[in-house]
Design a protein around this motif. Structure first.
Motif, short mmCIF file in Angstrom:
data_model
loop_
_atom_site.label_atom_id
_atom_site.label_comp_id
_atom_site.label_asym_id
_atom_site.label_seq_id
_atom_site.Cartn_x
_atom_site.Cartn_y
_atom_site.Cartn_z
N GLY A 1 0.81 -1.21 0.00
CA GLY A 1 0.00 0.00 0.00
C GLY A 1 0.84 1.25 0.00
O GLY A 1 2.03 1.23 0.35
N SER A 2 0.23 2.34 -0.39
CA SER A 2 0.88 3.65 -0.42
C SER A 2 0.22 4.55 0.62
O SER A 2 -1.01 4.59 0.74
N LEU A 3 1.02 5.27 1.38
CA LEU A 3 0.50 6.10 2.48
C LEU A 3 -0.26 7.31 1.96
O LEU A 3 0.13 7.93 0.96
N ALA A 4 -1.34 7.64 2.68
CA ALA A 4 -2.12 8.83 2.33
C ALA A 4 -1.50 10.10 2.88
O ALA A 4 -1.77 11.20 2.40
N THR A 5 -0.66 9.96 3.92
CA THR A 5 0.03 11.09 4.52
C THR A 5 1.52 10.76 4.58
O THR A 5 1.94 9.66 4.21
N GLU A 6 2.30 11.68 5.09
CA GLU A 6 3.76 11.47 5.09
C GLU A 6 4.17 10.28 5.94
O GLU A 6 5.10 9.55 5.59
N LYS A 7 3.47 10.05 7.05
CA LYS A 7 3.83 8.97 7.97
C LYS A 7 2.64 8.05 8.19
O LYS A 7 1.50 8.48 8.13
N PRO A 8 2.91 6.78 8.49
CA PRO A 8 1.81 5.88 8.82
C PRO A 8 1.23 6.19 10.19
O PRO A 8 1.89 6.82 11.03
N VAL A 9 0.01 5.75 10.42
CA VAL A 9 -0.60 5.86 11.75
C VAL A 9 -0.36 4.53 12.46
O VAL A 9 -0.83 3.48 12.02
N LEU A 10 0.35 4.59 13.58
CA LEU A 10 0.72 3.39 14.31
C LEU A 10 -0.24 3.13 15.47
O LEU A 10 -0.99 4.02 15.87
N ARG A 11 -0.19 1.94 16.02
CA ARG A 11 -1.02 1.64 17.19
C ARG A 11 -0.40 2.19 18.47
O ARG A 11 -1.01 2.11 19.54
N SER A 12 0.79 2.74 18.38
CA SER A 12 1.53 3.18 19.57
C SER A 12 1.39 4.67 19.87
O SER A 12 2.08 5.18 20.74
N GLY A 13 0.50 5.38 19.18
CA GLY A 13 0.46 6.82 19.33
C GLY A 13 -0.65 7.39 20.19
O GLY A 13 -0.80 8.61 20.31
N ALA A 14 -1.47 6.54 20.82
CA ALA A 14 -2.58 7.04 21.65
C ALA A 14 -2.04 7.85 22.82
O ALA A 14 -1.08 7.45 23.48
N ARG A 15 -2.68 9.00 23.09
CA ARG A 15 -2.20 9.91 24.12
C ARG A 15 -3.27 10.20 25.16
O ARG A 15 -4.47 10.15 24.88
N LEU A 16 -2.82 10.52 26.36
CA LEU A 16 -3.73 10.85 27.45
C LEU A 16 -4.70 11.94 27.01
O LEU A 16 -4.29 12.96 26.47
N GLY A 17 -5.99 11.70 27.21
CA GLY A 17 -7.02 12.67 26.85
C GLY A 17 -7.61 12.47 25.48
O GLY A 17 -8.63 13.10 25.14
N ASP A 18 -7.01 11.62 24.65
CA ASP A 18 -7.58 11.33 23.34
C ASP A 18 -8.95 10.66 23.49
O ASP A 18 -9.22 9.99 24.50
N VAL A 19 -9.78 10.81 22.47
CA VAL A 19 -11.01 10.02 22.42
C VAL A 19 -10.72 8.75 21.62
O VAL A 19 -9.85 8.74 20.74
#
Length: 322
Positions: free
Chosen positions: A136-154
């Motif tokens: 696959g080819s990325l839609a943005t510059e970087k992939p979205v990983l499962r490791s990026g969830a942050r405190l306060g996110d929905v």
């Protein structure tokens, strides 16, 4: 393969079947890749306890759907697929042709318009299996990983929850498929031919999703994987899942099962689990189902919570259970 390859249709490849390898473009110099295998009597049955018989079309569709979904979960769109089949000697050629038609139909009907089916391999073995690798080819510059969830996110999901699991329970039951209602057949179809929302991954990436993954093994199990990777707790609000429970009512009433078990523990719908900085301007199709909280730590590490309370068991599918 001369009978099979012409049936595998997708977008044009720079160089498709006919040589020792295919040639695929990588517009920005990088690409994502995934591979998955379906094995008879582990991932599907040709004949189920309910008497229902799986078609080659179903197996081909499912193979395409689960691989396309993995690419989707990275915030990318599929660009190519290669397929390897292992077949017992007695497998009818018509069944394999049907499988090729199902794979091609999924690529077309699920909206993977950029995906070329670039080739494959065919071999003989003691069990029937299909392995597909998709780039696959990325839609943005970087992939979205499962490791990026942050405190306060929905925490949000898109796609259905529990449908494939309810359909699997019907297939595995002793209730004859001839007795199923139309509503039950819809649930079974969701298991046979899941419909991952392929536009959602790139849209979520463009909207600033902080973490994302495919829901393939169940909301609890996949949520736990995201929590561990991100070092946070994920708290699901079960009140947001009332409509999912209503959708599963036909099967739960017949089989005397709690539909929430399917919603929380059922995989193979191949929707997306994602986190976003806020609930405002979520991409179309996403709905908030929870929040990201600070990890309480302790011996169990990051946790998945239900309505603020720790879950009692790791619901979800595991290839090596049992």
């Amino acid at each position: 393969m001369a009978r099979i390859l012409p049936r595998l249709k997708g977008a044009p490849a720079l160089l498709g079947p006919g040589d020792d390898a295919a040639l695929i473009s990588a517009p920005d110099g990088k690409f994502v890749i995934t591979v998955d295998t379906l094995v008879e009597n582990q991932d599907f049955r040709l004949r189920w306890p309910s008497g229902f018989e799986s078609s080659g079309f179903d197996v081909g569709w499912k193979s395409a759907a689960q691989n396309l979904s993995d690419v989707n979960a990275m915030g990318a769109f599929a660009t190519s697929a290669v397929i390897s089949l292992t077949l017992p000697h007695e497998t009818p050629a018509s069944w394999v042709e049907d499988l090729a038609d199902g794979f091609s139909a999924a690529v077309r009907d699920l909206g993977a318009s950029h995906c070329a089916i670039a080739g494959g391999d065919l071999g003989r073995g003691s069990e029937l299996s299909i392995t597909a690798a998709v780039t696959g080819s990325l839609a943005t510059e970087k992939p979205v990983l499962r490791s990026g969830a942050r405190l306060g996110d929905v925490v949000a999901v898109t796609g259905v929850l529990g449908v494939a699991a309810a359909g699997l329970s019907l297939l595995e039951s002793q209730v004859s498929h001839l007795e199923w209602t139309e509503a039950e057949r819809v649930l079974v179809f969701g298991q046979r031919c899941p419909a991952p929302p392929l536009a959602a991954g790139p849209e979520a990436a463009r909207a600033g999703a902080t973490a994302m993954m495919d829901i393939s093994d169940g909301l609890i199990k996949d949520g736990r994987r995201m929590a561990i990777a991100s070092g946070v707790d994920i708290d699901f609000n079960t009140q947001t899942m009332v409509k999912d429970l209503h959708r599963l009512a036909p099967a739960s009433e017949r089989l005397k099962r709690n539909p929430m078990d399917w919603v929380l523990g059922g995989g193979e719908d191949h929707g997306l689990l994602a986190t976003f900085p806020s609930a405002e301007n979520l991409p179309k199709g996403f709905r908030v189902v929870g929040t990201v909280k600070k990890s309480a730590g302790g011996i169990n590490g990051p946790l998945v919570l239900l309505d603020g309370k720790q879950t009692q068991s790791p619901q979800g599918f595991d290839h090596f259970d049992g």
